[in-house]
Structures are given as C-alpha cells and as structure tokens.
Enzyme design. Structure first.
Site, mmCIF file in Angstrom:
data_model
loop_
_atom_site.group_PDB
_atom_site.id
_atom_site.type_symbol
_atom_site.label_atom_id
_atom_site.label_comp_id
_atom_site.label_asym_id
_atom_site.label_seq_id
_atom_site.Cartn_x
_atom_site.Cartn_y
_atom_site.Cartn_z
ATOM 1 N N TYR A 142 0.854 -1.188 0.000
ATOM 2 C CA TYR A 142 0.000 0.000 0.000
ATOM 3 C C TYR A 142 0.883 1.229 0.000
ATOM 4 C CZ TYR A 142 -3.503 3.446 1.483
ATOM 5 O OH TYR A 142 -4.331 4.545 1.561
ATOM 6 N N ASP A 235 9.306 2.993 0.121
ATOM 7 C CA ASP A 235 8.231 3.628 0.885
ATOM 8 C C ASP A 235 8.421 3.205 2.338
ATOM 9 O OD1 ASP A 235 5.951 4.441 2.165
ATOM 10 O OD2 ASP A 235 4.573 3.772 0.604
ATOM 11 N N LYS A 263 3.757 8.966 8.986
ATOM 12 C CA LYS A 263 3.492 8.335 10.283
ATOM 13 C C LYS A 263 4.461 8.798 11.382
ATOM 14 C CE LYS A 263 0.592 4.874 8.291
ATOM 15 N NZ LYS A 263 0.701 4.198 7.018
#
Ligand code: PLP
Length: 425
Positions: A142, A235, A263
């Site tokens: 994702y 990522d 995050k």
C-alpha cells in the site's frame, strides 16, 4: 459496554461516508461497531464508554514512543503558543529536516502533509528525473491513495495494471506495472519489456499483514534498477524510524534513491516527507523544474512534534529494546498457536508483528490472501472484549511502542491464549 460509541457511530454515518474518515476504521472486516476513542496514554487507549485497552494499532504506527508522549506534547503546546500556521519558512521545519538527514542518509527532504502526498510527489520526481513514465509496484503493498498506486495486476503476466478503484483512469493505471512481492524474475521481465522510471516498494510489506523481504530480494531490486537506469523508491512510511534510526535502508543495508516517510516523523500530527540524494532532490521546485507545493507543508506544530519525537528516537538501545519486545510478542503468539495445534504463522521484524491464521507461511499477496479472515474476526472480537485493541483486519500489523511493558505483552499473550482456546472449543 459501548453504547456511546454506537450512538456516535449512528451520528457519524449520517454525515461521514460509512461513518469514518478512513475505511479500515469502520470495522467492516471484523464486524461490529467501531470504538470512538476519547483519550490515550502510553500503551493504552480509552473509548467514550470508559473502557481501557492495550493498544497495538498505535494510530497505525506513528505513536512509537507511546501515546501522549510528554516531550512531544510539550513541544506541540509550546509551538502552539506562537501560532498555528505561518505559510512561511520557520525554524521547526529546518530542525526536523536536519534530524532526518542526520539519521536517514537522505541528503535533502521535502515536507508534505501525508504519506499519500509523499508517494505521489516521489513518483513525479522519479518520472521527471528518468524522463520515463512506467512504474513498478508490488501486489499487496500500500502506498496511499494516489491514482497511480490504486492499481491491480492486469490478467496475464505481462499486461498493464488495471484500476483498483472506480475513478482511477485506465490510462493512469496502464503506466503502473504490478509484480508479486519477493519475485525478482518477474521484475526483471518487466524491465526487459518496458521503459521503467522507478520501482516503489515497502521494504517490509506491512499493509497485507507483515511480509518480510526474502534474503537478497531488496538488493536484487537495487541491482535491477541500476542495470536498467531506474530509480528505487523505498516507501518507509511504516518502516522509517520503526526498524531503527535509519529505517529499512539501514536494517537491510540497501540504499534507495528516493525514500518516502510519514506516520512516525509527525509524532501523531499529519506529516509526510520524501527525500534522497541532492542530485535528485534538486529537481524539486523551486530549485528545479518539478512542481510540488503545500499550503500547510512544514506546519510549525507538526514539525515541532516530529522533531521532539525523532530526538527521542536517536538511540540504538531504544530499538534494541523494541526489537526484544517484538520477539517476545511474536514468539509468544507463535507458541500459543503451536500448542493449540492451529495452522498459523507469525511474521516479526523489530516492533512490527503479525499473526496470520490458516496459513503456515507467507511470502507475497497471494499467500497472505489465503489467511482465515473469519477466524481473525472472531479472534479480534474476543481480544477487544478482553481489553486488547488489535487492528480490525487480518491484513495489518501489530505495532509495539516504547510504552508497552513486559507485563502488557504478558497480559496480551494470556488473553490471546484464552481467545484462541475459546474459538477452538
Ligand atoms: C500509511 C501508508 C501510506 C499512506 O500514508 P497516509 O498518511 O495515510 O496518506 C503510504 N505508504 C505506506 C507504506 C503506508 O503504510
């Protein structure tokens, strides 16, 4: 009891699609009613009905120091005294960028407001830098909800990607090539047949449950990218400052060309960033031609929170400790399943843990998809009822924070045993 959460969810459904602002929160994969959280502290979240839970969601990763970390909170309150947004350069963004450069090996970073935005911008930069259009992504990874990442494999090995959501144009999806995780030959074939700008990967896949890269896999991608003149994008929106100070790049000793963050670097505030070598990052506006901007980017409150968090994370002992806690939880869960004679497997790296039910190993999306999601849903509900808040989906990670004690882990294992014994009887 969750009467108040139920009442809020009813109200929410009238004014927010599905009652939430991000789909997984709606508990659709596990059933029942999502909890409305009132406050958090350390390893705990508290819902509006006054229930307390040991939390393994940690806001999906950011709260690595534990919820409501005092130094992060103080930094936010202090910054807020000076105003909430300037839309102009400020010292906080410089300090956070310097800290990231010091710890990650990126020479420059650009701050944005979410992981999705970081990925979207990194892809544009890679395409501009290589003057190519095609992107390789991996099934089950994702990367946020930008159009070119909401793409699934087309039918047949060599066909182009298909939209994975209505609203994603076929033409956009066709420029994204989708490969299975942990399969280098597949990627090599894609390179042979296409002009590829970049490969984007979660160096540890943590959005299909947790799936580890096989030995030599990331290095193999590095070599393919070099051979074909493409950029490698890690990522690290989950793995960054989670696997260690230097993230997955350091943990696996593989350098990426562009790295995306989110995050953890915001300390709980909405932040993303992308970074890399000066040569590449200098392509970004205004030093270079690749346009990318943000009204609230480098927001002083968010930057202050991120800096206060990264300052505390600048410690190898901290990551050694988190890794031990991850091993304790992972090994404990694995033992329980074995003792009960269940088919299951645990994946764990550092403080990222996942237990898949119904499969005995996992290496890619296809194997992950074989997991017993109905059993997970039952398990989730039992754990919730006994005060342990797990992700409301089999295909997510368990996150451990510095605030989780040995006792928290012991209690969790005890509850897990009770839950699984209950399910099997
Ligand atoms: C969460 C996540 C994103 C998206 O970040 P948002 O801040 O939710 O837009 C992208 N990539 C990975 C690996 C993620 O885990």
């Amino acid at each position: 009891m969750n009467d108040k959460s139920k009442a809020f969810f009813l109200r929410a459904q009238a004014v927010l699609p599905g009652g939430v602002n991000s789909p997984v929160r709606a508990f659709r994969a596990v059933g029942g009613n999502p909890l409305f959280i009132e406050k958090t502290n350390g390893s705990r979240v508290y819902d509006v009905d006054g229930n307390e839970y040991i939390d393994y969601v940690l806001s999906w990763g950011p709260m690595i120091l534990g919820h409501n970390n005092p130094a992060v909170r103080e930094a936010v309150l202090d910054a807020a005294q000076r105003g909430l947004s300037f839309g102009a350069p400020n010292e906080y963004e410089v300090k956070l960028a310097e800290k990231m450069v010091e710890l990650t090996g990126c020479e420059m970073v650009r701050m944005v407001n979410s992981g999705t935005e970081a990925v979207m911008s990194a892809l544009r930069l890679a395409r501009a830098f290589t003057q190519r259009n095609k992107i390789i992504k991996f099934e089950g990874c994702y990367h946020g909800h930008t159009d070119s990442m909401l793409v699934k494999a087309g039918s047949g090995a060599m066909t182009f990607g298909q939209p994975d959501s209505p609203g994603v144009p076929d033409a956009v999806a066709a420029d994204t090539l989708v490969a299975p995780y942990n399969n280098l030959e597949f990627v090599e074939d894609l390179f042979k047949n296409n002009d590829v700008a970049c490969v984007i990967i979660e160096p540890v896949a943590a959005n299909m449950g947790v799936v580890l890269p096989e030995e030599g896999y990331l290095n193999g991608l590095r070599k393919l990218c070099d051979e074909y003149g493409a950029l490698l994008i890690f990522d690290e929106i989950i793995t960054g400052f989670r696997l260690g100070k230097g993230g997955a790049q350091e943990y696996f000793n593989v350098k990426a060309d562009i790295v995306t963050y989110g995050k953890i670097i915001g300390g709980g505030m909405p932040v993303g960033a992308y970074g890399g070598r000066k040569e590449i990052m200098s392509y970004v506006s205004p030093s270079g031609p690749v346009y990318q901007a943000g009204t609230l980017s480098g927001n002083p409150i968010a930057m202050a929170a991120g800096f206060a968090q990264l300052e505390q994370l600048d410690s190898d002992e901290l990551y050694t400790h988190l890794g031990k806690m991850g091993e304790k939880l992972g090994a404990g869960l694995d033992n329980i399943a074995k003792e009960l004679g269940m088919i299951a497997c645990v994946t764990q790296v550092g403080s990222l843990v996942c237990q898949f039910f119904g499969i005995d190993s996992v290496k890619d999306y296809e194997t992950a998809r074989g997991a017993d999601t109905a059993l997970y849903a039952q398990y989730f509900q039992k754990m919730l009822a006994s005060g342990v808040y797990l992700a409301p989906s089999q295909f997510e990670a368990m996150f451990i924070s510095l605030a989780h004690s040995e006792t928290d882990i012991d209690v969790t294992l005890e509850k897990a045993r009770e839950a699984l014994v209950g399910i099997r009887s």
